[in-house]
Design a protein around this motif. Structure first.
Motif, PDB file in Angstrom:
ATOM      1  N   ASN A 221       0.990  -1.045  -0.045  1.00 48.02           N
ATOM      2  CA  ASN A 221       0.011  -0.135   0.051  1.00 48.02           C
ATOM      3  C   ASN A 221       0.802   1.292   0.076  1.00 48.02           C
ATOM      4  O   ASN A 221       1.726   1.505   0.747  1.00 48.02           O
ATOM      5  CB  ASN A 221      -1.082   0.067   1.270  1.00 48.02           C
ATOM      6  CG  ASN A 221      -1.734   1.199   1.326  1.00 48.02           C
ATOM      7  OD1 ASN A 221      -1.480   2.124   1.095  1.00 48.02           O
ATOM      8  ND2 ASN A 221      -3.146   0.718   1.557  1.00 48.02           N
ATOM      9  N   PRO A 222       0.697   2.192  -1.018  1.00 53.34           N
ATOM     10  CA  PRO A 222       1.840   3.283  -1.192  1.00 53.34           C
ATOM     11  C   PRO A 222       1.243   4.291  -0.177  1.00 53.34           C
ATOM     12  O   PRO A 222       2.350   4.759   0.463  1.00 53.34           O
ATOM     13  CB  PRO A 222       1.365   3.883  -2.373  1.00 53.34           C
ATOM     14  CG  PRO A 222       0.168   3.532  -2.681  1.00 53.34           C
ATOM     15  CD  PRO A 222      -0.174   2.122  -2.158  1.00 53.34           C
ATOM     16  N   PHE A 223       0.240   4.460   0.552  1.00 51.34           N
ATOM     17  CA  PHE A 223       0.113   5.355   1.670  1.00 51.34           C
ATOM     18  C   PHE A 223       0.483   4.880   2.853  1.00 51.34           C
ATOM     19  O   PHE A 223       1.065   5.858   3.772  1.00 51.34           O
ATOM     20  CB  PHE A 223      -1.554   5.719   1.353  1.00 51.34           C
ATOM     21  CG  PHE A 223      -2.144   5.963   0.139  1.00 51.34           C
ATOM     22  CD1 PHE A 223      -2.984   5.135  -0.599  1.00 51.34           C
ATOM     23  CD2 PHE A 223      -1.697   7.352  -0.538  1.00 51.34           C
ATOM     24  CE1 PHE A 223      -3.542   5.345  -1.834  1.00 51.34           C
ATOM     25  CE2 PHE A 223      -2.209   7.457  -1.834  1.00 51.34           C
ATOM     26  CZ  PHE A 223      -3.052   6.472  -2.597  1.00 51.34           C
ATOM     27  N   VAL A 224       0.096   3.763   3.268  1.00 55.91           N
ATOM     28  CA  VAL A 224       0.458   3.332   4.696  1.00 55.91           C
ATOM     29  C   VAL A 224       1.580   2.168   4.909  1.00 55.91           C
ATOM     30  O   VAL A 224       1.868   2.045   5.927  1.00 55.91           O
ATOM     31  CB  VAL A 224      -0.904   3.130   5.447  1.00 55.91           C
ATOM     32  CG1 VAL A 224      -2.059   3.972   5.566  1.00 55.91           C
ATOM     33  CG2 VAL A 224      -1.556   1.763   4.709  1.00 55.91           C
ATOM     34  N   SER A 225       2.013   1.672   4.011  1.00 51.54           N
ATOM     35  CA  SER A 225       3.094   0.994   4.037  1.00 51.54           C
ATOM     36  C   SER A 225       4.587   1.575   3.353  1.00 51.54           C
ATOM     37  O   SER A 225       5.329   1.354   4.015  1.00 51.54           O
ATOM     38  CB  SER A 225       2.956  -0.214   3.142  1.00 51.54           C
ATOM     39  OG  SER A 225       1.852  -1.173   4.059  1.00 51.54           O
ATOM     40  N   ILE A 226       4.273   2.231   2.146  1.00 53.00           N
ATOM     41  CA  ILE A 226       5.634   2.790   1.456  1.00 53.00           C
ATOM     42  C   ILE A 226       5.785   4.394   2.151  1.00 53.00           C
ATOM     43  O   ILE A 226       7.012   4.718   2.328  1.00 53.00           O
ATOM     44  CB  ILE A 226       5.636   2.561   0.164  1.00 53.00           C
ATOM     45  CG1 ILE A 226       5.449   1.393  -0.483  1.00 53.00           C
ATOM     46  CG2 ILE A 226       7.006   3.297  -0.584  1.00 53.00           C
ATOM     47  CD1 ILE A 226       6.529   0.198  -0.011  1.00 53.00           C
ATOM     48  N   ASP A 227       4.869   5.204   1.960  1.00 56.69           N
ATOM     49  CA  ASP A 227       5.101   6.359   2.363  1.00 56.69           C
ATOM     50  C   ASP A 227       5.542   6.769   3.781  1.00 56.69           C
ATOM     51  O   ASP A 227       6.457   7.384   4.081  1.00 56.69           O
ATOM     52  CB  ASP A 227       3.675   7.235   2.437  1.00 56.69           C
ATOM     53  CG  ASP A 227       3.272   7.762   0.932  1.00 56.69           C
ATOM     54  OD1 ASP A 227       2.143   8.190   0.616  1.00 56.69           O
ATOM     55  OD2 ASP A 227       4.296   7.418   0.333  1.00 56.69           O
ATOM     56  N   PRO A 228       5.182   5.694   4.987  1.00 57.79           N
ATOM     57  CA  PRO A 228       5.971   6.115   6.095  1.00 57.79           C
ATOM     58  C   PRO A 228       7.371   5.768   6.064  1.00 57.79           C
ATOM     59  O   PRO A 228       8.284   6.455   6.548  1.00 57.79           O
ATOM     60  CB  PRO A 228       5.281   5.023   6.926  1.00 57.79           C
ATOM     61  CG  PRO A 228       4.177   4.511   6.375  1.00 57.79           C
ATOM     62  CD  PRO A 228       4.115   4.930   4.791  1.00 57.79           C
ATOM     63  N   ILE A 229       7.981   5.122   5.109  1.00 58.61           N
ATOM     64  CA  ILE A 229       9.287   4.705   4.880  1.00 58.61           C
ATOM     65  C   ILE A 229      10.012   5.909   4.147  1.00 58.61           C
ATOM     66  O   ILE A 229      10.822   6.523   4.724  1.00 58.61           O
ATOM     67  CB  ILE A 229       9.630   3.612   3.896  1.00 58.61           C
ATOM     68  CG1 ILE A 229       9.066   1.995   4.564  1.00 58.61           C
ATOM     69  CG2 ILE A 229      11.153   3.269   3.663  1.00 58.61           C
ATOM     70  CD1 ILE A 229       9.183   1.103   3.841  1.00 58.61           C
ATOM     71  N   LEU A 230       9.295   6.485   3.185  1.00 60.97           N
ATOM     72  CA  LEU A 230       9.699   7.746   2.557  1.00 60.97           C
ATOM     73  C   LEU A 230       9.721   8.894   3.189  1.00 60.97           C
ATOM     74  O   LEU A 230      10.543   9.970   3.039  1.00 60.97           O
ATOM     75  CB  LEU A 230       9.005   7.762   1.338  1.00 60.97           C
ATOM     76  CG  LEU A 230       9.006   6.870   0.230  1.00 60.97           C
ATOM     77  CD1 LEU A 230       8.069   6.967  -0.918  1.00 60.97           C
ATOM     78  CD2 LEU A 230      10.493   6.531  -0.152  1.00 60.97           C
ATOM     79  N   ALA A 231       8.700   8.990   4.303  1.00 61.60           N
ATOM     80  CA  ALA A 231       8.749   9.952   5.165  1.00 61.60           C
ATOM     81  C   ALA A 231       9.870  10.325   6.329  1.00 61.60           C
ATOM     82  O   ALA A 231       9.909  11.298   6.637  1.00 61.60           O
ATOM     83  CB  ALA A 231       7.411   9.976   6.074  1.00 61.60           C
ATOM     84  N   VAL A 232      10.656   9.310   6.321  1.00 63.33           N
ATOM     85  CA  VAL A 232      11.720   9.252   7.420  1.00 63.33           C
ATOM     86  C   VAL A 232      12.969  10.302   6.647  1.00 63.33           C
ATOM     87  O   VAL A 232      13.218   9.994   5.730  1.00 63.33           O
ATOM     88  CB  VAL A 232      12.402   7.741   7.501  1.00 63.33           C
ATOM     89  CG1 VAL A 232      13.707   8.059   8.586  1.00 63.33           C
ATOM     90  CG2 VAL A 232      11.444   7.122   8.325  1.00 63.33           C
TER      91      VAL A 232
END
Ligand code: FO1
Length: 341
Positions: A221-232
């Motif tokens: 899921n781009p919003f809740v699985s990948i975006d948190p990673i990219l938000a670091v």
């Protein structure tokens, strides 16, 4: 301490290392829960173990019943260990639920199902966190005990918690996803704690490796699985600076998610419910994008965005499809490398 090795999923055959098709390729995979973990399993079958690092989302983590729970780390760990529950994808196979039934009988919270075998992971992780160990070190130790050879790395060691914004106010991720069964419409997401976090050192090292061949964004899921990673902070820059093409596998096929609320979230956010919107979501991070064969007609629009596009079967029901998709992805990586030389 018994060191009885857990009974492994019989389908995950004894891996014969020299059957590895891409022994020299070195990859980092960005991964969330069930969908992404399937591709991680396929990549593990195709790569030399030391050449795969799985940077995993920890935004789903929460404290529950006094225990620190890291669902996506555990889904990736159990999947790579051949121990994941085959129906749900999360938790362990061959579970028993005596703890949960005893807890429910006492009036304890039973909306989040913790199996007896799975409970051991949460208790041991919580004990080691309380003793001051980092989430990275604990993940490496637990995965090692379960015979996992690729590196499973949390996106960061500091706590980051995905908050789901809804018209009726914010929800902690597991309340949104499990307790309320994704019923609430989403208006946005926040990643509490991300602004003061930094990429886990082994994630940063894997991305900075000059021998890195590819960064693969798994079909999570781009919003809740990948975006948190990219938000670091620093993670996007580390990915952009890496000496390797970034390829995403679409989690959307014919406008539907294979599993989970991705398509529902896209509708609620007003994002077009098609694979091209996923490529746009990741924007200039990407060099390549992989569409399912059912979305072949979208290939031109992907290429119009300056992206290399591969069309293949991306739906992974069994072990064979996971390994086959990983092969297609890694062949695509080699094509991109040849083009780049
Ligand atoms: N997902 C559910 O839908 N219901 C559950 O009861 C549940 C329990 C659970 C226990 C341990 C664990 O590691 C994951 C668990 N999940 C459950 C999945 C969890 O909500 C993950 O966050 C999702 O897989 C999304 O990544």
């Amino acid at each position: 301490m018994t060191d009885r090795q857990p009974d492994k999923d019989p389908r995950i055959g004894k891996r014969d290392d020299n059957a590895v098709q891409f022994p020299r390729l070195r990859c980092v995979a960005l991964c969330g829960g069930v969908g992404g973990a399937k591709l991680a399993v396929g990549l593990e079958a195709q790569l030399s173990p030391a050449n795969l690092t799985v940077i995993t989302n920890t935004g789903d983590d929460f404290t529950h019943l006094g225990l620190h729970i890291s669902p996506d780390l555990d889904t990736v760990m159990y999947s790579l260990a051949g121990l994941a529950n085959r129906e749900t994808g999360w938790g362990r196979d061959g579970e028993s639920w005596r703890f949960m039934s005893a807890l429910a009988a006492l009036g304890g919270e039973d909306w989040f199902q913790l199996g007896d075998l799975d409970l051991a992971t949460h208790i041991e992780r919580s004990r080691r966190l309380a003793a001051g160990e980092s989430l990275s070190a604990i993940t490496q130790a637990l995965a090692g005990r379960l015979g996992v050879r690729p590196a499973i790395v949390p996106m960061c060691d500091a706590p980051v918690r995905t908050i789901v914004d809804t018209p009726d106010g914010p929800l902690a991720f597991q309340h949104y996803f499990v307790r309320d069964k994704c019923a609430r419409p989403v208006t946005g997401f926040r990643f509490a704690g991300a602004d003061t976090a930094q990429p886990a050192s082994s994630a940063r090292a894997a991305l900075a490796d000059p021998a890195l061949d590819a960064i693969i964004i798994c079909p999570s899921n781009p919003f809740v699985s990948i975006d948190p990673i990219l938000a670091v902070p620093g993670m996007r820059e580390a990915i952009a600076r890496a000496h390797a093409p970034v390829i995403a596998v679409s989690p959307i096929v014919r406008g539907q998610a294979i599993k989970g609320p991705t398509a529902k979230m896209m509708r609620e956010l007003g994002v077009p419910g098609e694979a091209v919107a996923i490529a746009d979501h990741y924007g200039d991070l990407l060099d390549g994008f992989i569409l399912d064969a059912a979305d072949r007609a979208l290939a031109d629009r992907i290429e119009d965005r300056g992206l290399a596009c591969l069309v293949t079967d991306t739906v992974m029901t069994g072990q064979e499809e996971k390994v086959e998709l990983a092969r297609a992805v890694l062949q695509f990586v080699q094509q991109l490398q040849q083009k780049a030389t």
